[in-house]
Scaffold this active site. Structure first.
Site, PDB file in Angstrom:
ATOM      1  N   ASP A  67     -21.360  21.037 -40.400  1.00 29.67           N
ATOM      2  CA  ASP A  67     -21.018  19.697 -40.357  1.00 29.67           C
ATOM      3  C   ASP A  67     -22.063  18.881 -40.770  1.00 29.67           C
ATOM      4  O   ASP A  67     -22.997  19.061 -41.292  1.00 29.67           O
ATOM      5  CB  ASP A  67     -20.895  19.505 -38.575  1.00 29.67           C
ATOM      6  CG  ASP A  67     -22.022  20.005 -37.920  1.00 29.67           C
ATOM      7  OD1 ASP A  67     -23.082  20.247 -38.611  1.00 29.67           O
ATOM      8  OD2 ASP A  67     -21.717  20.191 -36.664  1.00 29.67           O
ATOM      9  N   ASN A 136     -22.296  19.692 -23.631  1.00 28.35           N
ATOM     10  CA  ASN A 136     -20.836  19.709 -23.272  1.00 28.35           C
ATOM     11  C   ASN A 136     -20.271  20.908 -23.604  1.00 28.35           C
ATOM     12  O   ASN A 136     -18.991  20.734 -23.506  1.00 28.35           O
ATOM     13  CB  ASN A 136     -20.409  18.261 -23.469  1.00 28.35           C
ATOM     14  CG  ASN A 136     -20.379  18.244 -25.153  1.00 28.35           C
ATOM     15  OD1 ASN A 136     -20.689  18.994 -25.929  1.00 28.35           O
ATOM     16  ND2 ASN A 136     -19.896  17.006 -25.483  1.00 28.35           N
ATOM     17  N   HIS A 138     -19.927  21.656 -26.862  1.00 30.06           N
ATOM     18  CA  HIS A 138     -19.122  21.745 -28.206  1.00 30.06           C
ATOM     19  C   HIS A 138     -19.913  22.683 -29.066  1.00 30.06           C
ATOM     20  O   HIS A 138     -21.141  23.140 -28.940  1.00 30.06           O
ATOM     21  CB  HIS A 138     -19.427  20.299 -28.893  1.00 30.06           C
ATOM     22  CG  HIS A 138     -20.804  19.922 -29.017  1.00 30.06           C
ATOM     23  ND1 HIS A 138     -21.388  18.672 -28.845  1.00 30.06           N
ATOM     24  CD2 HIS A 138     -21.870  20.550 -29.850  1.00 30.06           C
ATOM     25  CE1 HIS A 138     -22.558  18.700 -29.395  1.00 30.06           C
ATOM     26  NE2 HIS A 138     -22.991  19.763 -30.201  1.00 30.06           N
ATOM     27  N   GLU A 143     -15.782  18.682 -29.978  1.00 28.20           N
ATOM     28  CA  GLU A 143     -16.122  18.144 -28.732  1.00 28.20           C
ATOM     29  C   GLU A 143     -15.118  18.451 -27.695  1.00 28.20           C
ATOM     30  O   GLU A 143     -13.945  18.849 -28.198  1.00 28.20           O
ATOM     31  CB  GLU A 143     -16.246  16.567 -28.445  1.00 28.20           C
ATOM     32  CG  GLU A 143     -16.991  15.997 -29.651  1.00 28.20           C
ATOM     33  CD  GLU A 143     -18.528  16.254 -29.208  1.00 28.20           C
ATOM     34  OE1 GLU A 143     -18.961  16.846 -28.391  1.00 28.20           O
ATOM     35  OE2 GLU A 143     -19.405  15.162 -29.968  1.00 28.20           O
TER      36      GLU A 143
END
Ligand code: F6R
Length: 241
Positions: A67, A136, A138, A143
């Site tokens: 990314d 979280n 991810h 996400e």
């Protein structure tokens, strides 16, 4: 899924680097999937050490990063492109033309995404993908949501990710709000996956990934479906299992 628990991140770095080394020794021109962030740093340091001691040759290796932020200059310290050169690529004998980091700059960013997926396919797919995990759940910048993403795409970062990444920027307003990220489908295509999680602050996400039902609410949980996924944890990250 194989789960291994180690004392600390230094020990994990050594073990993870051995997995990379055996992949490179098996296939000199292998395709490695790379991640940024704090988690892979001990692994990258160990890869540099193995290279400097003459044991590891990266001259034919190709890499694809997971990314990159949208709207950040590659020369800036916070860009993932720069991160990879500062922490790994400038210290090993990889050819710059064999290195790929998402570069979302076209007028139509979906063109950049499609071109990235095409380049991965043309390279023959990823042999070994390293992953970290967000608080979280991810992976890459996928996400929590209602559906698993497929290919490389543009993502709106959640507030939790913006806050976690704030440490690399002067002010929270400076953290980009969008990123280009490999999708869950792209990651699942990798022949082998190594996810590393270190520290107690990752324990909840690790528990959700390994113990809850597979769901896009915890994107990393999809690894339960991968035929060759390994998870390296330190004692803190494993503390809720
Ligand atoms: C980085 C990436 C992210 C990180 C995750 C954990 O390329 O894709 O998913 O792996 O945010 O970050 P750290 O390792 O900094 O805790």
């Amino acid at each position: 899924m194989e789960i291994r628990i180690y004392k600390d991140d230094v020990q994990i770095g050594k073990e993870a680097a051995l997995l990379f080394a055996s992949q490179i020794l098996k296939k000199r021109d292998c395709v490695l999937g790379m991640a940024t962030g704090s988690t892979p740093l001990p692994t990258y340091q160990e890869l540099v050490r193995l290279h400097e001691s003459g044991m590891l040759d990266f001259s034919e290796v190709r890499t694809f990063n997971l990314d990159e932020y949208v709207g950040i200059d590659r020369a800036r310290e916070q860009s993932y492109y720069r991160f990879m050169f500062d922490n790994l690529f400038s210290k090993i004998n990889i050819k710059p033309e064999n290195v790929h980091v998402p570069h979302p700059v076209s007028a139509n960013l979906s063109d950049d995404c499609a071109a990235y997926d095409a380049a991965i396919a043309e390279a023959g797919g990823i042999d070994l993908q390293i992953l970290g995990i967000g608080h979280n759940g991810h992976i890459a910048f996928n996400e929590p949501s209602g559906v698993f993403s497929s290919g490389t795409h543009i993502v709106e970062l959640t507030q939790s990710t913006i806050e976690a990444n704030q440490r690399f920027f002067e002010r929270i307003e400076d953290v980009p709000k969008k990123a280009m990220s490999m999708g869950i489908g792209s990651i699942m295509k990798a022949r082998e996956i190594l996810l590393i999680a270190t520290g107690k602050q990752k324990a909840q996400a690790v528990k959700a990934m390994l113990r809850d039902a597979v769901s896009p609410a915890c994107p990393a949980s999809v690894l339960q479906f991968h035929h060759a996924a390994t998870v390296f944890l330190d004692e803190g990250a494993a503390s809720l299992l």
